[in-house]
Design an enzyme around this catalytic site. Sequence first.
Site, mmCIF file in Angstrom:
data_model
loop_
_atom_site.group_PDB
_atom_site.id
_atom_site.type_symbol
_atom_site.label_atom_id
_atom_site.label_comp_id
_atom_site.label_asym_id
_atom_site.label_seq_id
_atom_site.Cartn_x
_atom_site.Cartn_y
_atom_site.Cartn_z
ATOM 1 N N CYS A 111 0.924 -1.439 0.221
ATOM 2 C CA CYS A 111 -0.055 -0.098 0.405
ATOM 3 C C CYS A 111 0.758 1.301 0.128
ATOM 4 C CB CYS A 111 -1.025 -0.162 1.472
ATOM 5 S SG CYS A 111 -1.886 -1.608 1.032
ATOM 6 N N HIS A 247 -3.752 6.572 2.393
ATOM 7 C CA HIS A 247 -3.728 5.651 1.668
ATOM 8 C C HIS A 247 -5.260 5.254 2.410
ATOM 9 C CE1 HIS A 247 -4.296 1.520 1.065
ATOM 10 N NE2 HIS A 247 -4.010 1.008 2.250
ATOM 11 N N ASN A 277 -10.365 -0.470 -0.094
ATOM 12 C CA ASN A 277 -9.044 -0.029 -0.435
ATOM 13 C C ASN A 277 -8.603 -0.725 -1.495
ATOM 14 O OD1 ASN A 277 -6.206 -1.331 0.582
ATOM 15 N ND2 ASN A 277 -6.296 -1.243 2.576
HETATM 16 N N1 COA Z 1 -19.015 -9.050 8.360
HETATM 17 C C1 COA Z 1 -19.984 -9.679 8.561
HETATM 18 N N2 COA Z 1 -19.308 -9.839 10.190
HETATM 19 C C2 COA Z 1 -17.888 -10.283 10.102
HETATM 20 C C3 COA Z 1 -17.356 -9.703 9.510
HETATM 21 C C4 COA Z 1 -17.557 -9.132 7.907
HETATM 22 N N3 COA Z 1 -17.183 -9.465 6.933
HETATM 23 N N4 COA Z 1 -15.675 -9.674 9.224
HETATM 24 C C5 COA Z 1 -15.321 -10.470 10.336
HETATM 25 N N5 COA Z 1 -16.900 -10.576 10.796
HETATM 26 C C6 COA Z 1 -16.989 -11.039 11.679
HETATM 27 C C7 COA Z 1 -15.925 -11.714 12.560
HETATM 28 O O1 COA Z 1 -16.225 -13.291 12.548
HETATM 29 C C8 COA Z 1 -15.554 -12.043 14.274
HETATM 30 O O2 COA Z 1 -16.861 -12.235 14.560
HETATM 31 P P1 COA Z 1 -16.619 -13.198 16.589
HETATM 32 O O3 COA Z 1 -16.320 -11.758 17.047
HETATM 33 O O4 COA Z 1 -18.303 -13.456 16.667
HETATM 34 O O5 COA Z 1 -15.408 -13.868 16.136
HETATM 35 C C9 COA Z 1 -16.153 -9.523 14.491
HETATM 36 O O6 COA Z 1 -16.822 -9.618 12.967
HETATM 37 C C10 COA Z 1 -14.849 -9.584 14.348
HETATM 38 O O7 COA Z 1 -15.559 -7.960 14.568
HETATM 39 P P2 COA Z 1 -14.573 -6.905 15.208
HETATM 40 O O8 COA Z 1 -13.835 -7.603 16.926
HETATM 41 O O9 COA Z 1 -15.687 -5.819 15.441
HETATM 42 O O10 COA Z 1 -13.670 -6.745 13.710
HETATM 43 P P3 COA Z 1 -12.777 -5.319 14.044
HETATM 44 O O11 COA Z 1 -13.105 -4.469 15.311
HETATM 45 O O12 COA Z 1 -10.867 -5.766 14.117
HETATM 46 O O13 COA Z 1 -13.149 -4.627 12.774
HETATM 47 C C11 COA Z 1 -11.468 -4.362 10.833
HETATM 48 C C12 COA Z 1 -11.877 -5.678 11.875
HETATM 49 C C13 COA Z 1 -10.839 -5.701 9.638
HETATM 50 C C14 COA Z 1 -12.931 -3.713 10.321
HETATM 51 C C15 COA Z 1 -10.348 -4.013 11.600
HETATM 52 O O14 COA Z 1 -9.626 -4.966 12.024
HETATM 53 C C16 COA Z 1 -9.463 -3.319 10.302
HETATM 54 O O15 COA Z 1 -10.220 -2.776 9.791
HETATM 55 N N6 COA Z 1 -8.402 -3.428 10.606
HETATM 56 C C17 COA Z 1 -7.130 -2.327 9.649
HETATM 57 C C18 COA Z 1 -7.432 -3.379 8.136
HETATM 58 C C19 COA Z 1 -6.708 -2.178 7.063
HETATM 59 O O16 COA Z 1 -7.129 -1.263 7.672
HETATM 60 N N7 COA Z 1 -5.828 -3.477 6.652
HETATM 61 C C20 COA Z 1 -5.631 -2.942 5.237
HETATM 62 C C21 COA Z 1 -4.148 -2.110 5.877
HETATM 63 S S1 COA Z 1 -3.565 -1.432 4.255
#
Ligand code: COA
Length: 320
Positions: A111, A247, A277
């Site tokens: 990225c 980004h 993204n």
């Molecule tokens: N739809 C519904 N549920 C989903 C899901 C989706 N697309 N993806 C994951 N879940 C579920 C998981 O299974 C998990 O369920 P569980 O608690 O029953 O196990 C739960 O949602 C996790 O949710 P949460 O704890 O709220 O996740 P989070 O707050 O960590 O958010 C991201 C997840 C990925 C949005 C967050 O971690 C993030 O944005 N991270 C940065 C990622 C990024 O920017 N990457 C690229 C960098 S270049």
Amino acid sequence: MKTRIIGTGSCLPDMVVTNDALSAIMDTSDEWISSRTGIRERRLVKEETTTSMSVAAAKRAMENAGITAQEIDLIIVGTITGDYVTPSTACQVQAALGAGKAVAFDINAACSGFLFALHIADAYLKSGIYKTALILGAETLSKIMNWNDRSTCVLFGDGAGAAVVRSERTGLLAYDQGSDGARGAVLTCRNRENNNPYVKNPVEPDYTKMDGQEVYKFAVTTVPASIKKVVEEAGLTIEDIDYFALHQANIRIIQSVAKRLKAPETKFPTSLDHCGNISAASVPILLDEMNRKGLLKPGMKIVLSGFGGGLTWGSAVLEW
Ligand code: COA
């Protein structure tokens, strides 16, 4: 003389895939995706390729800059999803444009790819080796997603962005970049496995895997620090910056960076809602959208910042 962006261009695939459309094929919802990420839809390729989108973005950037293919000395494409291992995307762009005298190569900085390409081009331009460069970020991330893994595939999209850079009176004022390979395991996608005749157990192709929370922590600490450093190096303050083009990974990351910099969120334009993204392509696509909306005026101070897989990060301050 300074390295100045004199033209921008971008290309998104035609197919729009909304969060609701994804929820029809997997266990997810618009509410889950948009509330955690700010993404409402993304573009995914059907007929388009990393190369075809790059060529379209490049042509728009060249038209915007008012240059011909014969003027281009250097083409650098930041990508992790080129269509071929060889030839590089940059060489294919060169051929399609007829930029016969250009030197062309790809770089992999995930990225941060566009920011790294900008810095490399800056070094060539400053040294006097080349005068005019075309730099791109281009990705077809949909081909390296596991479409059974809802925690990653909903976050990413496809597209390409380009900029023409040239030595001028003003432009790039300061630059910061870094890498932390020791933390690389938080965002991975293995390349093709060895399948020589002596290997007994060839492994299935790999897809993108991410520890979302670790990536989030990395971004909200490293990005503000990198931006503060580069703004200071440019002899400016955060208040002097007109726009921060970050980004586009997640709206919460952008909001957190704004808060840590004590800068208003209105200075952080986004394309996340309609693009998702797009890794190396996010920053140049956003910059092109800002340029075409007329947001960028001569003399404005703009921060660009990319961060992601590697781990890698890069920030730049430009005078537009
Ligand atoms: N739809 C519904 N549920 C989903 C899901 C989706 N697309 N993806 C994951 N879940 C579920 C998981 O299974 C998990 O369920 P569980 O608690 O029953 O196990 C739960 O949602 C996790 O949710 P949460 O704890 O709220 O996740 P989070 O707050 O960590 O958010 C991201 C997840 C990925 C949005 C967050 O971690 C993030 O944005 N991270 C940065 C990622 C990024 O920017 N990457 C690229 C960098 S270049």
